[in-house]
Scaffold this motif. Sequence first.
Motif, PDB file in Angstrom:
ATOM      1  N   GLU A   1       0.935  -1.220   0.042  1.00  0.00           N
ATOM      2  CA  GLU A   1       0.023  -0.018  -0.227  1.00  0.00           C
ATOM      3  C   GLU A   1       0.740   1.284  -0.241  1.00  0.00           C
ATOM      4  OE1 GLU A   1      -2.383  -0.814   3.371  1.00  0.00           O
ATOM      5  OE2 GLU A   1      -4.152  -1.757   2.430  1.00  0.00           O
TER       6      GLU A   1
ATOM      7  N   ASP B   1      -7.574   8.931  -1.825  1.00  0.00           N
ATOM      8  CA  ASP B   1      -8.964   8.620  -1.042  1.00  0.00           C
ATOM      9  C   ASP B   1      -9.924   9.882  -1.259  1.00  0.00           C
ATOM     10  OD1 ASP B   1      -8.126   6.386   0.032  1.00  0.00           O
ATOM     11  OD2 ASP B   1      -7.975   7.151   2.241  1.00  0.00           O
TER      12      ASP B   1
ATOM     13  N   GLU C   1     -10.233  10.726  -5.708  1.00  0.00           N
ATOM     14  CA  GLU C   1     -10.135   9.692  -6.696  1.00  0.00           C
ATOM     15  C   GLU C   1     -11.045   9.863  -7.886  1.00  0.00           C
ATOM     16  OE1 GLU C   1     -12.620   5.387  -6.656  1.00  0.00           O
ATOM     17  OE2 GLU C   1     -11.947   5.980  -4.799  1.00  0.00           O
TER      18      GLU C   1
ATOM     19  N   HIS D   1      -6.644 -12.058 -11.236  1.00  0.00           N
ATOM     20  CA  HIS D   1      -7.589 -11.199 -10.539  1.00  0.00           C
ATOM     21  C   HIS D   1      -9.009 -11.692 -10.862  1.00  0.00           C
ATOM     22  CE1 HIS D   1      -9.642  -7.707  -8.538  1.00  0.00           C
ATOM     23  NE2 HIS D   1     -10.285  -8.000  -9.584  1.00  0.00           N
TER      24      HIS D   1
ATOM     25  N   THR E   1     -14.991  -7.940  -9.372  1.00  0.00           N
ATOM     26  CA  THR E   1     -15.048  -6.569  -9.814  1.00  0.00           C
ATOM     27  C   THR E   1     -13.809  -5.822  -9.184  1.00  0.00           C
ATOM     28  OG1 THR E   1     -16.561  -6.036  -7.830  1.00  0.00           O
ATOM     29  CG2 THR E   1     -17.575  -5.999 -10.143  1.00  0.00           C
ATOM     30  N   PHE E   2     -13.406  -4.794  -9.613  1.00  0.00           N
ATOM     31  CA  PHE E   2     -12.166  -4.080  -9.347  1.00  0.00           C
ATOM     32  C   PHE E   2     -12.478  -2.956  -8.482  1.00  0.00           C
ATOM     33  CE2 PHE E   2     -11.282  -5.837 -13.406  1.00  0.00           C
ATOM     34  CZ  PHE E   2     -10.183  -6.648 -13.191  1.00  0.00           C
ATOM     35  N   ASP E   3     -11.689  -2.770  -7.301  1.00  0.00           N
ATOM     36  CA  ASP E   3     -11.562  -1.573  -6.456  1.00  0.00           C
ATOM     37  C   ASP E   3     -10.822  -0.681  -7.523  1.00  0.00           C
ATOM     38  OD1 ASP E   3     -10.964   0.258  -4.925  1.00  0.00           O
ATOM     39  OD2 ASP E   3      -9.920  -1.036  -3.019  1.00  0.00           O
ATOM     40  N   LYS E   4     -11.761   0.576  -7.534  1.00  0.00           N
ATOM     41  CA  LYS E   4     -11.167   1.773  -8.555  1.00  0.00           C
ATOM     42  C   LYS E   4      -9.916   2.233  -8.114  1.00  0.00           C
ATOM     43  CE  LYS E   4     -15.349   2.821 -10.841  1.00  0.00           C
ATOM     44  NZ  LYS E   4     -16.231   3.779 -11.214  1.00  0.00           N
ATOM     45  N   ALA E   5      -9.658   2.128  -6.615  1.00  0.00           N
ATOM     46  CA  ALA E   5      -8.425   3.011  -6.128  1.00  0.00           C
ATOM     47  C   ALA E   5      -7.137   2.027  -6.213  1.00  0.00           C
ATOM     48  CB  ALA E   5      -8.708   3.201  -4.732  1.00  0.00           C
ATOM     49  N   THR E   6      -7.363   0.890  -6.817  1.00  0.00           N
ATOM     50  CA  THR E   6      -6.008   0.054  -7.192  1.00  0.00           C
ATOM     51  C   THR E   6      -5.534   0.211  -8.621  1.00  0.00           C
ATOM     52  OG1 THR E   6      -7.286  -1.899  -8.000  1.00  0.00           O
ATOM     53  CG2 THR E   6      -6.903  -1.629  -5.356  1.00  0.00           C
TER      54      THR E   6
ATOM     55  N   GLY F   1      -7.797  -1.543 -10.903  1.00  0.00           N
ATOM     56  CA  GLY F   1      -8.989  -0.921 -10.977  1.00  0.00           C
ATOM     57  C   GLY F   1      -8.885   0.133 -12.068  1.00  0.00           C
TER      58      GLY F   1
ATOM     59  N   ASP G   1     -14.332  -7.871 -15.270  1.00  0.00           N
ATOM     60  CA  ASP G   1     -14.316  -8.570 -13.796  1.00  0.00           C
ATOM     61  C   ASP G   1     -13.126  -9.534 -13.792  1.00  0.00           C
ATOM     62  OD1 ASP G   1     -15.349 -10.767 -15.366  1.00  0.00           O
ATOM     63  OD2 ASP G   1     -17.187 -10.733 -14.211  1.00  0.00           O
TER      64      ASP G   1
END
Length: 225
Positions: free
Chosen positions: A5, A16, A19, A80, A83-88, A91, A110
């Motif tokens: 991270e 955060d 975004e 993977h 669905t994707f975490d947009k913050a990664t 994503g 996905d």
Amino acid sequence: MNSCESLYSELFGDDDDKEEEDENDDLKFLDPIYEAEPPVIPGLRIYRNLLSADLSTQYFSWLTHAYFHTPGSTTNQGLHFGTFDKATPLGRLSTISQTLITPSMDFLFDQAIVNLYERGEGIGDHVDLQRFDSCVVGFSFGATAVMRLRPVRDRQTAATAYARELDFADPAEIQVVLRAGDVYILEGEARYGWTHGIPKTVGGGKVNIESRRISVTLRKLVKTD
Ligand SMILES: O=C(O)CCC(=O)C(=O)O
Ligand SMILES: [Fe+2]
């Protein structure tokens, strides 16, 4: 914050609160340019330098760290699902992919495969599995690669014959140069009627991929119910 991270924050910022506004800042929407020799395959699109050199280097570092960093590991693929975490980083690539797909293809990506190629490595000619939907988006990072596309005679066989000997309709092939930051899309004819692969050598024995390359391909799983 774990080390992954913190590397991510270092590379991409701590997003955060920003975004939403940042989401598309990195995109340079260029018209697709086909490097392939005619006849161009319907359904093949290449976007050159869609991601800047700096951003591509950041993705390369992050992907290396996230998937291929364990000393002594021989892993050359990361997967993977979901669905994707947009913050990664993945994503973000899925957000970009969503903006590129043909509007009539109303779906969310996905699934992602992260492939690592070291110098001299490649991937056999294949048609992506039928369990994936009709649009595949690929991102290139690191070293340049030539991707080869060849028309198949029998789509049904091709779809189940991953990376093994296929019956090609004719010796025609199209070569597409993929550099860091380039994005390709395979849909329709290019997705089902042609194989794609990355030969180990090109042009009379010259090594194709000269140093580490990482690709990210995004897909949508077909619903089976
Ligand atoms: O490395 C690439 O760009 C191609 C990867 C690919 O064809 C696949 O994972 O199915
Ligand atoms: Fe593929």
